[in-house]
Write an enzyme that holds these catalytic residues in place. Structure first.
Site, PDB file in Angstrom:
ATOM      1  N   HIS A 106      -6.294   3.564  -2.972  1.00 44.18           N
ATOM      2  CA  HIS A 106      -5.825   2.165  -2.894  1.00 44.18           C
ATOM      3  C   HIS A 106      -5.677   1.568  -4.292  1.00 44.18           C
ATOM      4  CE1 HIS A 106      -8.129   2.489   1.032  1.00 44.18           C
ATOM      5  NE2 HIS A 106      -6.936   2.120   1.455  1.00 44.18           N
ATOM      6  N   GLN A 114       3.698   7.800   8.086  1.00 40.55           N
ATOM      7  CA  GLN A 114       3.671   6.330   8.088  1.00 40.55           C
ATOM      8  C   GLN A 114       4.706   5.781   7.106  1.00 40.55           C
ATOM      9  OE1 GLN A 114       0.034   3.710   8.254  1.00 40.55           O
ATOM     10  NE2 GLN A 114       0.334   3.652   6.051  1.00 40.55           N
ATOM     11  N   SER A 145     -10.612   6.684   3.272  1.00 43.17           N
ATOM     12  CA  SER A 145     -11.789   5.918   3.707  1.00 43.17           C
ATOM     13  C   SER A 145     -12.583   6.734   4.719  1.00 43.17           C
ATOM     14  CB  SER A 145     -11.356   4.597   4.352  1.00 43.17           C
ATOM     15  OG  SER A 145     -10.527   3.887   3.466  1.00 43.17           O
TER      16      SER A 145
HETATM   17  O1  PAF Z   1      -2.363   2.788   5.900  1.00 40.51           O
HETATM   18  C1  PAF Z   1      -3.086   1.880   6.340  1.00 40.51           C
HETATM   19  O2  PAF Z   1      -4.149   1.562   5.801  1.00 40.51           O
HETATM   20  C2  PAF Z   1      -2.650   1.119   7.587  1.00 40.51           C
HETATM   21  O3  PAF Z   1      -2.012   1.960   8.498  1.00 40.51           O
HETATM   22  C3  PAF Z   1      -1.782  -0.113   7.281  1.00 40.51           C
HETATM   23  C4  PAF Z   1      -0.460   0.265   6.651  1.00 40.51           C
HETATM   24  C5  PAF Z   1      -2.537  -1.066   6.367  1.00 40.51           C
HETATM   25  C6  PAF Z   1      -1.471  -0.863   8.584  1.00 40.51           C
HETATM   26  O4  PAF Z   1      -2.625  -1.283   9.237  1.00 40.51           O
END
Ligand code: PAF
Length: 283
Positions: free
Chosen positions: A37, A154, A187
Protein backbone atom coordinates in the site's frame (compact mmCIF):
# COMPACT_ATOMS: atom_id res chain seq x y z
CA UNK A 1 -3.93 15.22 7.40
CA UNK A 2 -7.72 15.12 7.67
CA UNK A 3 -9.67 12.00 8.69
CA UNK A 4 -13.27 12.16 7.44
CA UNK A 5 -16.03 9.59 8.05
CA UNK A 6 -18.76 10.88 5.75
CA UNK A 7 -19.01 10.61 1.98
CA UNK A 8 -20.51 14.10 1.66
CA UNK A 9 -17.73 15.91 3.52
CA UNK A 10 -15.06 13.95 1.63
CA UNK A 11 -16.69 14.81 -1.70
CA UNK A 12 -16.91 18.48 -0.68
CA UNK A 13 -13.25 18.65 0.33
CA UNK A 14 -12.04 16.93 -2.85
CA UNK A 15 -14.24 19.16 -5.01
CA UNK A 16 -12.83 22.26 -3.27
CA UNK A 17 -9.32 21.06 -4.06
CA UNK A 18 -10.30 20.46 -7.67
CA UNK A 19 -11.76 23.98 -7.95
CA UNK A 20 -8.50 25.36 -6.55
CA UNK A 21 -6.70 23.60 -9.44
CA UNK A 22 -5.09 20.78 -7.47
CA UNK A 23 -4.68 17.31 -9.01
CA UNK A 24 -6.02 14.44 -6.89
CA UNK A 25 -4.52 10.96 -6.43
CA UNK A 26 -6.62 8.25 -4.78
CA UNK A 27 -5.56 4.98 -3.13
CA UNK A 28 -8.55 2.78 -2.17
CA UNK A 29 -7.66 0.21 0.53
CA UNK A 30 -9.18 -2.09 3.12
CA UNK A 31 -6.62 -0.92 5.70
CA UNK A 32 -3.99 -2.90 7.64
CA UNK A 33 -1.55 -1.08 5.39
CA UNK A 34 1.78 -2.66 4.42
CA UNK A 35 4.67 -1.82 2.11
CA UNK A 36 2.55 -2.69 -0.92
CA UNK A 37 0.00 0.00 0.00
CA UNK A 38 2.84 2.36 0.91
CA UNK A 39 4.25 2.04 -2.63
CA UNK A 40 0.83 3.01 -4.07
CA UNK A 41 0.63 5.98 -1.69
CA UNK A 42 4.20 7.05 -2.57
CA UNK A 43 3.32 7.01 -6.30
CA UNK A 44 0.20 9.05 -5.66
CA UNK A 45 2.00 11.60 -3.48
CA UNK A 46 4.76 11.95 -6.11
CA UNK A 47 2.35 12.36 -9.03
CA UNK A 48 -0.49 14.47 -7.56
CA UNK A 49 -0.97 17.66 -5.52
CA UNK A 50 -3.32 15.95 -3.04
CA UNK A 51 -3.58 12.28 -2.03
CA UNK A 52 -6.68 10.64 -0.58
CA UNK A 53 -6.61 7.13 0.95
CA UNK A 54 -9.83 5.27 1.74
CA UNK A 55 -9.88 2.65 4.47
CA UNK A 56 -12.98 0.46 4.37
CA UNK A 57 -13.30 -3.30 4.75
CA UNK A 58 -16.00 -3.75 2.15
CA UNK A 59 -18.47 -6.45 3.32
CA UNK A 60 -20.04 -6.97 -0.13
CA UNK A 61 -16.84 -8.44 -1.60
CA UNK A 62 -16.70 -11.21 1.03
CA UNK A 63 -18.79 -14.39 0.70
CA UNK A 64 -20.53 -15.56 3.92
CA UNK A 65 -17.87 -18.29 4.32
CA UNK A 66 -14.93 -15.89 3.96
CA UNK A 67 -12.80 -13.90 6.42
CA UNK A 68 -14.80 -10.63 6.81
CA UNK A 69 -15.16 -10.96 10.60
CA UNK A 70 -11.48 -11.62 11.23
CA UNK A 71 -10.04 -9.33 8.52
CA UNK A 72 -7.13 -7.55 10.28
CA UNK A 73 -7.54 -3.91 11.34
CA UNK A 74 -5.17 -1.33 12.85
CA UNK A 75 -6.41 2.19 12.18
CA UNK A 76 -3.80 3.82 14.46
CA UNK A 77 -0.89 2.26 12.55
CA UNK A 78 -2.60 2.97 9.22
CA UNK A 79 -3.13 6.65 9.97
CA UNK A 80 0.47 7.02 11.20
CA UNK A 81 1.74 5.47 7.97
CA UNK A 82 -0.49 7.77 5.90
CA UNK A 83 0.55 10.86 7.86
CA UNK A 84 4.25 10.04 7.42
CA UNK A 85 3.79 9.31 3.72
CA UNK A 86 2.23 12.74 3.07
CA UNK A 87 -1.43 11.72 2.64
CA UNK A 88 -3.82 14.71 2.80
CA UNK A 89 -7.09 12.95 3.63
CA UNK A 90 -8.20 9.54 4.89
CA UNK A 91 -11.80 8.63 4.07
CA UNK A 92 -12.74 6.21 6.86
CA UNK A 93 -16.45 5.39 6.67
CA UNK A 94 -18.47 2.96 8.75
CA UNK A 95 -20.64 0.29 7.05
CA UNK A 96 -23.87 2.33 7.42
CA UNK A 97 -22.26 5.28 5.64
CA UNK A 98 -21.42 3.15 2.58
CA UNK A 99 -24.43 0.81 2.71
CA UNK A 100 -27.42 2.49 4.38
CA UNK A 101 -30.49 0.31 4.98
CA UNK A 102 -32.17 1.31 1.70
CA UNK A 103 -29.08 0.61 -0.44
CA UNK A 104 -30.22 -1.15 -3.64
CA UNK A 105 -27.72 -0.78 -6.50
CA UNK A 106 -25.05 -3.27 -7.52
CA UNK A 107 -22.63 -3.35 -10.42
CA UNK A 108 -22.27 -6.71 -12.12
CA UNK A 109 -20.00 -7.18 -15.10
CA UNK A 110 -20.93 -9.50 -17.95
CA UNK A 111 -18.48 -11.62 -19.88
CA UNK A 112 -15.52 -13.76 -18.95
CA UNK A 113 -13.40 -11.28 -17.07
CA UNK A 114 -15.13 -11.67 -13.68
CA UNK A 115 -15.78 -15.40 -14.12
CA UNK A 116 -12.20 -16.57 -14.66
CA UNK A 117 -9.42 -17.14 -12.09
CA UNK A 118 -10.57 -15.85 -8.67
CA UNK A 119 -14.12 -15.42 -10.05
CA UNK A 120 -14.49 -19.22 -10.24
CA UNK A 121 -14.05 -19.77 -6.51
CA UNK A 122 -15.34 -16.30 -5.47
CA UNK A 123 -18.38 -15.80 -7.76
CA UNK A 124 -19.82 -12.74 -5.95
CA UNK A 125 -16.49 -11.09 -5.11
CA UNK A 126 -15.98 -8.82 -8.12
CA UNK A 127 -19.53 -7.49 -8.07
CA UNK A 128 -18.81 -6.30 -4.52
CA UNK A 129 -15.48 -4.81 -5.62
CA UNK A 130 -17.01 -2.99 -8.63
CA UNK A 131 -19.88 -1.61 -6.56
CA UNK A 132 -17.69 -0.23 -3.78
CA UNK A 133 -15.02 1.10 -6.16
CA UNK A 134 -17.66 2.88 -8.28
CA UNK A 135 -19.04 4.47 -5.08
CA UNK A 136 -15.54 5.44 -3.96
CA UNK A 137 -14.77 7.02 -7.35
CA UNK A 138 -17.88 9.20 -6.95
CA UNK A 139 -17.02 10.09 -3.36
CA UNK A 140 -13.40 10.87 -4.28
CA UNK A 141 -13.47 12.41 -7.77
CA UNK A 142 -9.76 11.85 -8.45
CA UNK A 143 -7.55 12.35 -11.50
CA UNK A 144 -5.55 9.18 -10.83
CA UNK A 145 -6.33 6.01 -8.83
CA UNK A 146 -3.66 3.52 -7.82
CA UNK A 147 -4.09 -0.28 -7.57
CA UNK A 148 -1.58 -3.07 -6.95
CA UNK A 149 -0.74 -5.51 -9.76
CA UNK A 150 -0.86 -8.35 -7.22
CA UNK A 151 -4.63 -8.28 -7.72
CA UNK A 152 -4.18 -8.45 -11.50
CA UNK A 153 -7.76 -9.55 -12.12
CA UNK A 154 -9.15 -6.76 -9.94
CA UNK A 155 -7.00 -4.26 -11.86
CA UNK A 156 -8.24 -5.59 -15.23
CA UNK A 157 -11.87 -5.49 -14.04
CA UNK A 158 -11.65 -1.96 -12.64
CA UNK A 159 -9.95 -0.75 -15.84
CA UNK A 160 -12.83 -2.31 -17.82
CA UNK A 161 -15.48 -0.77 -15.54
CA UNK A 162 -13.93 2.70 -15.80
CA UNK A 163 -13.99 2.38 -19.59
CA UNK A 164 -17.54 0.97 -19.73
CA UNK A 165 -19.09 3.51 -17.34
CA UNK A 166 -17.07 6.54 -18.54
CA UNK A 167 -15.43 7.41 -15.24
CA UNK A 168 -12.82 10.09 -15.95
CA UNK A 169 -10.30 8.78 -13.41
CA UNK A 170 -7.08 7.26 -14.81
CA UNK A 171 -6.29 3.80 -13.41
CA UNK A 172 -2.63 3.19 -12.61
CA UNK A 173 -1.27 -0.29 -11.80
CA UNK A 174 1.79 -0.48 -9.52
CA UNK A 175 4.30 -3.36 -9.19
CA UNK A 176 3.99 -6.20 -6.66
CA UNK A 177 6.03 -5.59 -3.50
CA UNK A 178 7.64 -8.70 -2.00
CA UNK A 179 9.17 -9.87 1.28
CA UNK A 180 12.92 -10.70 1.10
CA UNK A 181 12.14 -14.40 0.49
CA UNK A 182 9.77 -13.56 -2.37
CA UNK A 183 6.33 -13.79 -0.71
CA UNK A 184 4.08 -11.05 -2.12
CA UNK A 185 3.06 -8.57 0.59
CA UNK A 186 -0.56 -8.92 1.65
CA UNK A 187 -2.62 -8.02 4.70
CA UNK A 188 -3.68 -11.69 4.77
CA UNK A 189 -0.05 -12.80 5.39
CA UNK A 190 -0.74 -11.85 9.03
CA UNK A 191 -3.02 -14.94 9.31
CA UNK A 192 -0.08 -17.31 8.70
CA UNK A 193 1.43 -19.30 11.59
CA UNK A 194 5.25 -19.55 11.69
CA UNK A 195 5.18 -22.89 9.83
CA UNK A 196 2.68 -21.61 7.29
CA UNK A 197 4.75 -18.47 6.73
CA UNK A 198 7.75 -20.68 5.84
CA UNK A 199 5.59 -22.82 3.56
CA UNK A 200 4.07 -19.77 1.83
CA UNK A 201 7.30 -19.06 -0.04
CA UNK A 202 6.32 -21.92 -2.40
CA UNK A 203 3.78 -19.56 -4.01
CA UNK A 204 6.36 -17.04 -5.25
CA UNK A 205 8.76 -19.90 -6.12
CA UNK A 206 6.15 -21.26 -8.51
CA UNK A 207 5.56 -17.76 -9.95
CA UNK A 208 9.28 -17.10 -10.52
CA UNK A 209 9.75 -20.50 -12.19
CA UNK A 210 6.66 -19.97 -14.35
CA UNK A 211 7.94 -16.55 -15.40
CA UNK A 212 11.39 -17.91 -16.28
CA UNK A 213 9.95 -20.78 -18.32
CA UNK A 214 7.55 -18.43 -20.12
CA UNK A 215 10.44 -16.09 -20.94
CA UNK A 216 12.50 -19.00 -22.33
CA UNK A 217 9.55 -19.85 -24.57
CA UNK A 218 10.55 -23.54 -24.95
CA UNK A 219 7.61 -25.23 -23.20
CA UNK A 220 3.90 -25.08 -23.98
CA UNK A 221 1.58 -23.17 -21.65
CA UNK A 222 0.24 -26.50 -20.39
CA UNK A 223 3.74 -27.76 -19.58
CA UNK A 224 4.58 -24.57 -17.69
CA UNK A 225 1.34 -24.81 -15.71
CA UNK A 226 2.21 -28.43 -14.87
CA UNK A 227 5.67 -27.38 -13.66
CA UNK A 228 4.11 -24.73 -11.43
CA UNK A 229 1.61 -27.29 -10.10
CA UNK A 230 4.42 -29.70 -9.19
CA UNK A 231 6.35 -27.02 -7.33
CA UNK A 232 3.33 -26.02 -5.22
CA UNK A 233 2.32 -29.65 -4.63
CA UNK A 234 5.79 -30.33 -3.18
CA UNK A 235 4.71 -28.27 -0.14
CA UNK A 236 2.43 -30.33 2.16
CA UNK A 237 0.74 -27.24 3.68
CA UNK A 238 -0.23 -25.87 0.26
CA UNK A 239 -3.49 -26.60 -1.56
CA UNK A 240 -3.97 -25.23 -5.07
CA UNK A 241 -7.10 -23.24 -5.92
CA UNK A 242 -5.86 -22.48 -9.45
CA UNK A 243 -2.72 -22.16 -11.56
CA UNK A 244 -3.40 -20.51 -14.92
CA UNK A 245 -1.62 -18.76 -17.75
CA UNK A 246 -3.99 -16.53 -19.74
CA UNK A 247 -4.26 -13.41 -21.90
CA UNK A 248 -3.87 -10.43 -19.52
CA UNK A 249 -6.55 -8.36 -21.26
CA UNK A 250 -9.32 -10.97 -21.50
CA UNK A 251 -8.19 -13.47 -18.82
CA UNK A 252 -9.05 -16.22 -21.30
CA UNK A 253 -6.91 -18.50 -23.47
CA UNK A 254 -3.80 -17.04 -25.09
CA UNK A 255 -4.34 -16.30 -28.80
CA UNK A 256 -2.57 -14.71 -31.77
CA UNK A 257 -3.85 -11.33 -30.50
CA UNK A 258 -2.40 -11.67 -27.00
CA UNK A 259 -0.16 -8.70 -26.19
CA UNK A 260 0.71 -9.70 -22.61
CA UNK A 261 0.30 -12.93 -20.70
CA UNK A 262 -0.71 -13.32 -17.06
CA UNK A 263 0.50 -16.28 -15.04
CA UNK A 264 -1.66 -16.33 -11.91
CA UNK A 265 -2.03 -18.62 -8.91
CA UNK A 266 -4.29 -18.84 -5.88
CA UNK A 267 -3.10 -21.22 -3.16
CA UNK A 268 -4.41 -22.05 0.28
CA UNK A 269 -1.68 -22.23 2.90
CA UNK A 270 -3.63 -23.78 5.74
CA UNK A 271 -6.85 -21.73 5.74
CA UNK A 272 -5.27 -18.62 4.22
CA UNK A 273 -5.80 -18.04 0.52
CA UNK A 274 -2.85 -16.28 -1.14
CA UNK A 275 -2.61 -14.98 -4.71
CA UNK A 276 0.41 -14.05 -6.82
CA UNK A 277 1.21 -13.57 -10.49
CA UNK A 278 3.66 -12.66 -13.22
CA UNK A 279 2.98 -10.55 -16.31
CA UNK A 280 5.00 -10.94 -19.49
CA UNK A 281 4.79 -8.79 -22.61
CA UNK A 282 4.87 -10.89 -25.78
CA UNK A 283 7.56 -10.00 -28.27
O1 PAF B 1 -7.85 -4.25 -3.17
C1 PAF B 1 -8.53 -3.92 -2.19
O2 PAF B 1 -8.02 -3.65 -1.10
C2 PAF B 1 -10.04 -3.85 -2.32
O3 PAF B 1 -10.53 -4.85 -3.15
C3 PAF B 1 -10.55 -2.47 -2.76
C4 PAF B 1 -10.09 -2.11 -4.15
C5 PAF B 1 -10.09 -1.40 -1.77
C6 PAF B 1 -12.09 -2.46 -2.77
O4 PAF B 1 -12.62 -2.76 -1.52
Amino acid sequence: MQIINTAKQTQQQVNEWRKAGYTIGFVPTMGFLHEGHKSLIDCSVAENDKTVVSIFVNPTQFAPTEDLEKYPKDFTADSTMCQNAGVDLIFFPQNEEMYPKNFATNITMNGDITKQLCGKSRPTHFSGVCTVVAKLFNIVPADNAYFGKKDAQQLAIITQMVQDLNFSVKIIGCPIIREIDGLAKSSRNSYLSADERKAAVIVSKAIFTGEKLAQENKLTVEQIVNEMHSIIESEPLAKIDYVEIVDLATLTKISQNTIAILGAVAVFIGKTRLIDNFILERK
